[in-house]
Motif scaffolding. Structure first.
Motif, PDB file in Angstrom:
ATOM      1  N   ALA A 123       0.854  -1.192   0.000  1.00  0.00           N
ATOM      2  CA  ALA A 123       0.000   0.000   0.000  1.00  0.00           C
ATOM      3  C   ALA A 123       0.886   1.237   0.000  1.00  0.00           C
ATOM      4  O   ALA A 123       1.745   1.393   0.873  1.00  0.00           O
ATOM      5  CB  ALA A 123      -0.907  -0.012   1.224  1.00  0.00           C
ATOM      6  N   ILE A 124       0.679   2.103  -0.983  1.00  0.00           N
ATOM      7  CA  ILE A 124       1.518   3.290  -1.183  1.00  0.00           C
ATOM      8  C   ILE A 124       0.616   4.515  -1.189  1.00  0.00           C
ATOM      9  O   ILE A 124      -0.381   4.552  -1.914  1.00  0.00           O
ATOM     10  CB  ILE A 124       2.299   3.199  -2.502  1.00  0.00           C
ATOM     11  CG1 ILE A 124       3.154   1.920  -2.542  1.00  0.00           C
ATOM     12  CG2 ILE A 124       3.165   4.438  -2.706  1.00  0.00           C
ATOM     13  CD1 ILE A 124       3.697   1.588  -3.922  1.00  0.00           C
ATOM     14  N   TYR A 125       0.995   5.524  -0.411  1.00  0.00           N
ATOM     15  CA  TYR A 125       0.088   6.668  -0.262  1.00  0.00           C
ATOM     16  C   TYR A 125       0.874   7.928   0.066  1.00  0.00           C
ATOM     17  O   TYR A 125       1.690   7.948   0.992  1.00  0.00           O
ATOM     18  CB  TYR A 125      -0.903   6.369   0.864  1.00  0.00           C
ATOM     19  CG  TYR A 125      -2.002   7.377   1.052  1.00  0.00           C
ATOM     20  CD1 TYR A 125      -2.922   7.638   0.043  1.00  0.00           C
ATOM     21  CD2 TYR A 125      -2.148   8.051   2.258  1.00  0.00           C
ATOM     22  CE1 TYR A 125      -3.948   8.542   0.237  1.00  0.00           C
ATOM     23  CE2 TYR A 125      -3.171   8.955   2.469  1.00  0.00           C
ATOM     24  CZ  TYR A 125      -4.078   9.195   1.448  1.00  0.00           C
ATOM     25  OH  TYR A 125      -5.099  10.093   1.639  1.00  0.00           O
ATOM     26  N   ARG A 153      -4.370   1.333  -4.474  1.00  0.00           N
ATOM     27  CA  ARG A 153      -5.670   0.989  -3.889  1.00  0.00           C
ATOM     28  C   ARG A 153      -5.581   1.134  -2.367  1.00  0.00           C
ATOM     29  O   ARG A 153      -5.045   0.256  -1.684  1.00  0.00           O
ATOM     30  CB  ARG A 153      -6.066  -0.433  -4.283  1.00  0.00           C
ATOM     31  CG  ARG A 153      -6.257  -0.620  -5.777  1.00  0.00           C
ATOM     32  CD  ARG A 153      -6.572  -2.071  -6.123  1.00  0.00           C
ATOM     33  NE  ARG A 153      -6.582  -2.273  -7.559  1.00  0.00           N
ATOM     34  CZ  ARG A 153      -7.682  -2.208  -8.317  1.00  0.00           C
ATOM     35  NH1 ARG A 153      -8.859  -1.971  -7.763  1.00  0.00           N
ATOM     36  NH2 ARG A 153      -7.614  -2.391  -9.630  1.00  0.00           N
ATOM     37  N   THR A 154      -6.112   2.241  -1.853  1.00  0.00           N
ATOM     38  CA  THR A 154      -5.990   2.541  -0.433  1.00  0.00           C
ATOM     39  C   THR A 154      -7.366   2.802   0.170  1.00  0.00           C
ATOM     40  O   THR A 154      -8.324   3.143  -0.525  1.00  0.00           O
ATOM     41  CB  THR A 154      -5.099   3.764  -0.204  1.00  0.00           C
ATOM     42  OG1 THR A 154      -5.642   4.887  -0.917  1.00  0.00           O
ATOM     43  CG2 THR A 154      -3.685   3.507  -0.692  1.00  0.00           C
ATOM     44  N   ARG A 155      -7.419   2.650   1.491  1.00  0.00           N
ATOM     45  CA  ARG A 155      -8.649   2.933   2.231  1.00  0.00           C
ATOM     46  C   ARG A 155      -8.315   3.852   3.402  1.00  0.00           C
ATOM     47  O   ARG A 155      -7.472   3.507   4.241  1.00  0.00           O
ATOM     48  CB  ARG A 155      -9.286   1.637   2.748  1.00  0.00           C
ATOM     49  CG  ARG A 155      -9.825   0.749   1.636  1.00  0.00           C
ATOM     50  CD  ARG A 155     -10.557  -0.455   2.208  1.00  0.00           C
ATOM     51  NE  ARG A 155      -9.651  -1.452   2.752  1.00  0.00           N
ATOM     52  CZ  ARG A 155      -9.934  -2.215   3.808  1.00  0.00           C
ATOM     53  NH1 ARG A 155     -11.064  -2.053   4.460  1.00  0.00           N
ATOM     54  NH2 ARG A 155      -9.065  -3.126   4.232  1.00  0.00           N
ATOM     55  N   ILE A 156      -8.964   5.000   3.427  1.00  0.00           N
ATOM     56  CA  ILE A 156      -8.726   5.987   4.474  1.00  0.00           C
ATOM     57  C   ILE A 156      -9.961   6.019   5.367  1.00  0.00           C
ATOM     58  O   ILE A 156     -11.070   6.303   4.910  1.00  0.00           O
ATOM     59  CB  ILE A 156      -8.451   7.374   3.872  1.00  0.00           C
ATOM     60  CG1 ILE A 156      -7.282   7.287   2.883  1.00  0.00           C
ATOM     61  CG2 ILE A 156      -8.166   8.381   4.983  1.00  0.00           C
ATOM     62  CD1 ILE A 156      -5.999   6.707   3.446  1.00  0.00           C
ATOM     63  N   ASP A 209      -5.285   1.096  -9.634  1.00  0.00           N
ATOM     64  CA  ASP A 209      -3.858   0.905  -9.387  1.00  0.00           C
ATOM     65  C   ASP A 209      -3.118   2.223  -9.185  1.00  0.00           C
ATOM     66  O   ASP A 209      -2.103   2.270  -8.488  1.00  0.00           O
ATOM     67  CB  ASP A 209      -3.222   0.129 -10.547  1.00  0.00           C
ATOM     68  CG  ASP A 209      -3.748  -1.293 -10.643  1.00  0.00           C
ATOM     69  OD1 ASP A 209      -4.151  -1.837  -9.599  1.00  0.00           O
ATOM     70  OD2 ASP A 209      -3.771  -1.847 -11.752  1.00  0.00           O
ATOM     71  N   VAL A 210      -3.604   3.284  -9.824  1.00  0.00           N
ATOM     72  CA  VAL A 210      -3.063   4.627  -9.606  1.00  0.00           C
ATOM     73  C   VAL A 210      -4.249   5.568  -9.411  1.00  0.00           C
ATOM     74  O   VAL A 210      -5.169   5.601 -10.231  1.00  0.00           O
ATOM     75  CB  VAL A 210      -2.198   5.108 -10.781  1.00  0.00           C
ATOM     76  CG1 VAL A 210      -1.864   6.591 -10.631  1.00  0.00           C
ATOM     77  CG2 VAL A 210      -0.904   4.291 -10.853  1.00  0.00           C
ATOM     78  N   ASN A 211      -4.218   6.298  -8.323  1.00  0.00           N
ATOM     79  CA  ASN A 211      -5.287   7.244  -8.008  1.00  0.00           C
ATOM     80  C   ASN A 211      -4.659   8.585  -7.636  1.00  0.00           C
ATOM     81  O   ASN A 211      -3.729   8.625  -6.816  1.00  0.00           O
ATOM     82  CB  ASN A 211      -6.136   6.739  -6.845  1.00  0.00           C
ATOM     83  CG  ASN A 211      -6.804   5.413  -7.156  1.00  0.00           C
ATOM     84  OD1 ASN A 211      -7.892   5.367  -7.699  1.00  0.00           O
ATOM     85  ND2 ASN A 211      -6.121   4.320  -6.815  1.00  0.00           N
TER      86      ASN A 211
END
Length: 337
Positions: A114-116, A151-154, A248-250
């Motif tokens: 996970a990359i953010y 793909r992340t969840r905040i 995959d990229v946001n």
């Protein structure tokens, strides 16, 4: 997650030129489809995830940013560790182009880390980017930030400023709750947080209703929407929002502004001070202070100090920059005693 009850209100045909008349009067979320569809970064993102990264690379130079990196098994959810005394990810200070390289490296990875990169000031990290990709918010002086990741969840959290969130690449799902839902969202510690704001402890992907039963009631108040490239969402001050990046990229660009003067401090400081000085008083004293806060703060009006002659009302007069500085100086003296 179980389906929420309501879709976020959508306004059709809103253009950037309409924003000054559309947003200020709203205390409800607004979905603005296609608001920034003309941005070049949106066109790049629609072409491919790699094209979106290449477009960002044009502007990043040698900028360094705060990044969050989590192992694949967190499934994109940046959160606490099991004991809630730390986190399930690393915080790093790295070059932005290195983050873009890492995202590109894992485009074909089935279970990537996970990359953010969150809440990064655009003008510092991507100088020149706003010449081609920007929203004119008229008399407001917003803070323009960029958010980049896979793909992340905040987790659900609130922000003090009003927020215009613009999708530059990828898709995001927003779940919003009105102010006052903190009881049903099971908020974690307020002094140890993953990214600065207190967050809901509920995993929206797999809510544990045995542990968090009131979350079922929160969902009846929720508003949801899925946004694609070029869409925008207005999130009013203090609305709780859970954000899930789906591709995959946001890339998200947002604008924050307050409806109050710059000299006004954040109410979070007052909350922390009240926890220190009011919460643990004996019940009768706490009730007495609740009445004082109601009288002087939450229900204050022209009648509150009408019995005091003008010029003698001190802090009960309307606050301004000078009065704020005086109060801050007095508070610092008292806190440093």
């Amino acid at each position: 997650m179980p389906p929420a009850a309501n879709a976020i209100r959508e306004l059709a045909g809103v253009t950037p030129a309409d924003l000054d008349a559309t947003i200020p009067a709203s205390t409800e979320p607004l979905l603005l489809r296609g608001l920034v569809a003309h941005w070049p970064v949106v066109a790049a993102g629609r072409q491919s995830p790699q094209a979106a990264l290449d477009y960002l690379r044009r502007w990043c130079g040698d900028a360094t940013v705060n990044a969050m990196l989590g192992p694949p098994d967190i499934d994109g959810r940046f959160f606490y560790n099991a004991a809630l005394d730390g986190f399930n990810f690393q915080s790093l200070r790295v070059r932005l182009d290195a983050v873009l390289d890492e995202l590109a490296k894992h485009l074909a990875t089935p279970a990537p880390p996970a990359i953010y990169v969150g809440s990064t000031t655009i003008d510092g990290a991507l100088p020149g980017f706003r010449r081609e990709n920007d929203v004119d918010l008229g008399p407001r002086d917003p803070l323009a930030s960029i958010w980049i990741g896979n793909r992340t969840r905040i987790s659900a959290h609130y922000d003090l400023p009003d927020n215009l969130a613009c999708i530059a690449a990828g898709r995001r799902r927003f779940t919003l709750f009105p102010p006052g839902q903190q009881h049903n969202l099971y908020i974690g510690p307020i002094d140890l947080t993953p990214a600065g704001q207190p967050i809901s402890l509920v995993d929206f992907a797999q809510p544990d209703l045995a542990r968090f039963p009131r979350f079922a009631d929160a969902l009846t108040h929720a508003q949801t929407a899925e946004l694609g490239p070029g869409d925008a969402l207005f999130i009013p001050s203090m609305w709780w929002h859970h954000v899930e990046a789906l591709d995959d990229v946001n890339v998200l660009v947002n604008y924050w502004w307050r409806q109050s003067p710059d000299w006004m401090d954040t109410p979070n400081n007052a909350l922390m001070h009240a926890l220190m000085t009011v919460r643990d008083l004996p019940p009768a004293q706490r009730a007495a202070w609740a009445e004082l806060f109601r009288h002087y703060v939450f229900e204050a009006d022209d009648d509150t100090a009408a019995h005091i002659p003008p010029g003698a009302r001190g802090l009960l007069d309307p606050m301004d920059d000078n009065a704020s500085r005086m109060v801050r100086a007095q508070l610092l003296k008292r806190l440093n005693r």
